[in-house]
Design a protein around this motif. Structure first.
Motif, PDB file in Angstrom:
ATOM      1  N   VAL A   1       1.281  -1.335  -0.023  1.00  0.00           N
ATOM      2  CA  VAL A   1      -0.300  -0.098   0.093  1.00  0.00           C
ATOM      3  C   VAL A   1       1.300   1.283  -0.099  1.00  0.00           C
ATOM      4  O   VAL A   1       0.504   1.985  -0.388  1.00  0.00           O
ATOM      5  N   THR A   2       2.165   1.173   0.508  1.00  0.00           N
ATOM      6  CA  THR A   2       2.996   2.199   0.754  1.00  0.00           C
ATOM      7  C   THR A   2       2.840   3.100  -0.874  1.00  0.00           C
ATOM      8  O   THR A   2       3.279   4.345  -0.756  1.00  0.00           O
ATOM      9  N   ILE A   3       3.140   1.994  -1.908  1.00  0.00           N
ATOM     10  CA  ILE A   3       3.362   2.718  -3.477  1.00  0.00           C
ATOM     11  C   ILE A   3       2.322   4.048  -2.984  1.00  0.00           C
ATOM     12  O   ILE A   3       2.035   4.569  -4.368  1.00  0.00           O
ATOM     13  N   ILE A   4       1.925   3.817  -2.782  1.00  0.00           N
ATOM     14  CA  ILE A   4      -0.178   5.048  -2.881  1.00  0.00           C
ATOM     15  C   ILE A   4       0.947   6.201  -2.855  1.00  0.00           C
ATOM     16  O   ILE A   4       0.214   7.735  -3.435  1.00  0.00           O
ATOM     17  N   TYR A   5       1.054   6.542  -1.535  1.00  0.00           N
ATOM     18  CA  TYR A   5       1.794   7.573  -1.366  1.00  0.00           C
ATOM     19  C   TYR A   5       2.932   8.784  -1.652  1.00  0.00           C
ATOM     20  O   TYR A   5       1.949   9.927  -1.807  1.00  0.00           O
ATOM     21  N   PRO A   6       3.901   8.188  -2.726  1.00  0.00           N
ATOM     22  CA  PRO A   6       5.377   8.523  -3.760  1.00  0.00           C
ATOM     23  C   PRO A   6       3.688   9.310  -4.831  1.00  0.00           C
ATOM     24  O   PRO A   6       3.967   9.820  -4.878  1.00  0.00           O
ATOM     25  N   PHE A   7       2.385   8.186  -5.310  1.00  0.00           N
ATOM     26  CA  PHE A   7       2.031   8.778  -6.296  1.00  0.00           C
ATOM     27  C   PHE A   7       1.388   9.816  -6.119  1.00  0.00           C
ATOM     28  O   PHE A   7       1.400  10.847  -7.029  1.00  0.00           O
ATOM     29  N   ALA A   8       1.064   9.675  -4.853  1.00  0.00           N
ATOM     30  CA  ALA A   8      -0.024  10.933  -3.978  1.00  0.00           C
ATOM     31  C   ALA A   8       0.919  12.403  -4.300  1.00  0.00           C
ATOM     32  O   ALA A   8       0.128  13.173  -4.449  1.00  0.00           O
ATOM     33  N   HIS A   9       2.552  11.792  -3.947  1.00  0.00           N
ATOM     34  CA  HIS A   9       2.595  13.466  -3.401  1.00  0.00           C
ATOM     35  C   HIS A   9       2.978  13.551  -5.374  1.00  0.00           C
ATOM     36  O   HIS A   9       2.805  14.697  -5.678  1.00  0.00           O
ATOM     37  N   TYR A  10       3.265  12.753  -6.082  1.00  0.00           N
ATOM     38  CA  TYR A  10       3.711  13.530  -7.358  1.00  0.00           C
ATOM     39  C   TYR A  10       2.358  13.847  -8.150  1.00  0.00           C
ATOM     40  O   TYR A  10       2.787  15.096  -8.860  1.00  0.00           O
ATOM     41  N   CYS A  11       1.322  13.810  -7.727  1.00  0.00           N
ATOM     42  CA  CYS A  11      -0.261  13.889  -8.453  1.00  0.00           C
ATOM     43  C   CYS A  11      -0.617  15.741  -7.863  1.00  0.00           C
ATOM     44  O   CYS A  11      -0.421  16.395  -8.674  1.00  0.00           O
ATOM     45  N   VAL A  12       0.185  15.690  -6.618  1.00  0.00           N
ATOM     46  CA  VAL A  12      -0.383  17.112  -5.860  1.00  0.00           C
ATOM     47  C   VAL A  12       0.660  18.042  -6.622  1.00  0.00           C
ATOM     48  O   VAL A  12       0.391  19.139  -6.590  1.00  0.00           O
ATOM     49  N   LEU A  13       2.067  17.977  -6.414  1.00  0.00           N
ATOM     50  CA  LEU A  13       2.722  19.410  -7.153  1.00  0.00           C
ATOM     51  C   LEU A  13       3.638  18.910  -8.823  1.00  0.00           C
ATOM     52  O   LEU A  13       3.169  19.691  -9.074  1.00  0.00           O
ATOM     53  N   VAL A  14       2.495  17.763  -9.290  1.00  0.00           N
ATOM     54  CA  VAL A  14       2.804  18.450 -10.608  1.00  0.00           C
ATOM     55  C   VAL A  14       1.394  18.068 -11.196  1.00  0.00           C
ATOM     56  O   VAL A  14       1.494  18.485 -12.268  1.00  0.00           O
ATOM     57  N   LYS A  15       0.954  17.587 -10.933  1.00  0.00           N
ATOM     58  CA  LYS A  15      -0.256  17.185 -12.048  1.00  0.00           C
ATOM     59  C   LYS A  15      -1.816  18.274 -10.995  1.00  0.00           C
ATOM     60  O   LYS A  15      -3.207  18.431 -11.962  1.00  0.00           O
ATOM     61  N   SER A  16      -1.272  19.464 -10.795  1.00  0.00           N
ATOM     62  CA  SER A  16      -2.734  20.397  -9.874  1.00  0.00           C
ATOM     63  C   SER A  16      -2.414  21.179 -10.917  1.00  0.00           C
ATOM     64  O   SER A  16      -1.475  22.009 -10.910  1.00  0.00           O
ATOM     65  N   PRO A  17      -3.612  21.654 -11.264  1.00  0.00           N
ATOM     66  CA  PRO A  17      -3.531  23.057 -12.159  1.00  0.00           C
ATOM     67  C   PRO A  17      -3.542  23.791 -11.716  1.00  0.00           C
ATOM     68  O   PRO A  17      -3.804  24.468 -10.571  1.00  0.00           O
ATOM     69  N   LYS A  18      -3.386  25.115 -12.634  1.00  0.00           N
ATOM     70  CA  LYS A  18      -3.058  26.231 -11.513  1.00  0.00           C
ATOM     71  C   LYS A  18      -4.436  26.923 -10.765  1.00  0.00           C
ATOM     72  O   LYS A  18      -4.041  28.203  -9.970  1.00  0.00           O
TER      73      LYS A  18
ATOM     74  N   TYR B   1      -5.596  11.384 -13.652  1.00  0.00           N
ATOM     75  CA  TYR B   1      -4.329  11.270 -14.593  1.00  0.00           C
ATOM     76  C   TYR B   1      -4.171   9.197 -13.565  1.00  0.00           C
ATOM     77  O   TYR B   1      -3.653   8.896 -14.348  1.00  0.00           O
ATOM     78  N   LEU B   2      -4.649   9.567 -12.404  1.00  0.00           N
ATOM     79  CA  LEU B   2      -5.046   7.740 -12.650  1.00  0.00           C
ATOM     80  C   LEU B   2      -5.129   6.458 -13.645  1.00  0.00           C
ATOM     81  O   LEU B   2      -5.057   5.739 -13.579  1.00  0.00           O
ATOM     82  N   PHE B   3      -6.692   7.445 -14.169  1.00  0.00           N
ATOM     83  CA  PHE B   3      -6.978   6.288 -14.879  1.00  0.00           C
ATOM     84  C   PHE B   3      -6.304   6.247 -16.272  1.00  0.00           C
ATOM     85  O   PHE B   3      -5.816   5.693 -16.943  1.00  0.00           O
ATOM     86  N   GLU B   4      -5.230   7.770 -16.120  1.00  0.00           N
ATOM     87  CA  GLU B   4      -4.571   7.740 -17.739  1.00  0.00           C
ATOM     88  C   GLU B   4      -3.410   6.964 -17.217  1.00  0.00           C
ATOM     89  O   GLU B   4      -2.872   5.907 -18.360  1.00  0.00           O
ATOM     90  N   VAL B   5      -2.418   6.472 -15.767  1.00  0.00           N
ATOM     91  CA  VAL B   5      -1.139   5.634 -16.021  1.00  0.00           C
ATOM     92  C   VAL B   5      -2.522   4.105 -15.735  1.00  0.00           C
ATOM     93  O   VAL B   5      -1.312   3.764 -16.398  1.00  0.00           O
ATOM     94  N   VAL B   6      -3.032   4.072 -14.934  1.00  0.00           N
ATOM     95  CA  VAL B   6      -3.819   2.369 -14.996  1.00  0.00           C
ATOM     96  C   VAL B   6      -4.286   1.728 -16.739  1.00  0.00           C
ATOM     97  O   VAL B   6      -4.980   0.976 -17.009  1.00  0.00           O
TER      98      VAL B   6
END
Length: 334
Positions: free
Chosen positions: A26-43, A308-313
């Motif tokens: 389950v721990t893999i969820i957390y770095p993915f969540a960090h990436y999404c918030v930092l990189v995929k958050s719109p302006k 983005y999650l849908f794109e990844v999976v």
């Protein structure tokens, strides 16, 4: 002659092994969540992005604490807990228990602040001018919310008694207690006398229940206020308000399922001196996975992360108009 006073399976190897394997996955969820918030958050998220990341950071710390570093096992319905995490041989267990409470309170407060930010953002949707009065009022709201989430820290620290004397008293008056009572990783989290136990249990239950009630009531009040404005609003706006209401209800369900109910049941059993066979595992698993529920909820609440999650999976991506404006842009926030 068996002199054991324990009513628990104190070394659940199968449960512990399965839990650690599950936690590692389950721990893999957390770095993915960090990436999404930092990189995929719109302006359009603006400051909300950093409020989300603050919450994401603290639920990650809470998860690492719960699953690996501290990992508290409750001996329900006793006031004894055991520190099973990897740090239990490095730091004093009482200190680790204090750290655990601080992390848990800050993580819960970060969730309340994020929830408050979403409420204020949708309330202020039609107010473009940021006045000094509005800044002062919103700052006061954030202060009250923070105090509401953090007040339990001094209580939990104050309640911890002297370990040696308390454990001696437990041996003299308790009908049952874990055999590992004198293990250095075991901590008596409150005074063993009935008044101390009951006070601590009542205040803890009130804390979790009141936070849950505050989430539901505040969301409903905001939705009622918005409903009054929806008479002449567009279908897109009405749809956004409905989505906000549905996701807020779901957030309340997550909170009650993974935090309020497990901890309330735990302290109710202490308060009522009731033992329910096997409930320790249910409480332990549900409470430890509260941060995971918070991390997963980010993908349910916020469309950019979800898409983005849908794109990844390689799920079918939701397609919308390339350009959005006004209310449509803000619908991704809720």
């Amino acid at each position: 002659m068996n002199s054991s006073h324990s009513i628990w399976n104190e070394n659940p190897y199968v449960y512990t092994t399965i839990k650690r394997l599950y936690s590692a996955i389950v721990t893999i969820i957390y770095p993915f969540a960090h990436y999404c918030v930092l990189v995929k958050s719109p302006k359009s998220f603006g400051f909300l992005k950093w409020v989300i990341y603050w919450h994401c950071f603290w639920v990650t710390i809470e998860w690492l604490s719960n699953a690996f570093l501290i990992d508290i096992l409750d001996y329900q319905p006793s006031n004894i807990i055991r520190i099973d995490g990897y740090l239990n041989r490095i730091f004093d267990p009482v200190f680790l228990y204090h750290v655990y409470n601080v992390i848990e309170a800050i993580a819960a407060t970060s969730a309340l602040i994020l929830f408050t930010s979403r409420l204020l953002m949708i309330v202020n949707m039609y107010r473009t001018y940021l006045s000094c009065r509005r800044i002062a009022c919103e700052s006061l709201v954030y202060l009250v919310v923070s105090l509401f989430g953090l007040w339990s820290i001094p209580l939990s620290i104050w309640q911890v008694p002297n370990q040696h004397s308390e454990k001696l008293q437990i041996m003299q008056r308790k009908e049952f207690y874990p055999d590992c009572l004198w293990d250095p990783t075991c901590v008596a989290v409150s005074g063993g006398d009935k008044n101390s136990e009951h006070l601590f249990s009542i205040l803890t239950i009130l804390n979790w229940v009141l936070i849950g009630i505050a989430i539901v009531v505040s969301a409903k009040v905001v939705f009622i206020l918005l409903a009054k404005r929806m008479v002449n609003e567009s279908e897109a706006t009405k749809k956004m308000h409905k989505k906000f209401n549905q996701r807020t209800i779901f957030q309340a369900i997550l909170y009650f399922s993974f935090a309020c109910i497990p901890f309330s049941v735990l302290y109710l059993t202490i308060l009522l001196n009731v033992r329910i066979t096997g409930i320790t595992y249910v409480i332990d698993f549900a409470s430890e996975n509260h941060p995971t529920a918070c991390a997963v909820s980010l993908f349910l609440y916020y469309d950019p992360y979800q898409n983005y999650l849908f794109e990844v999976v390689r799920w079918k991506k939701r397609v919308g108009p390339k350009k959005r404006s006004g209310i449509a842009d803000k619908s991704t926030l809720f």
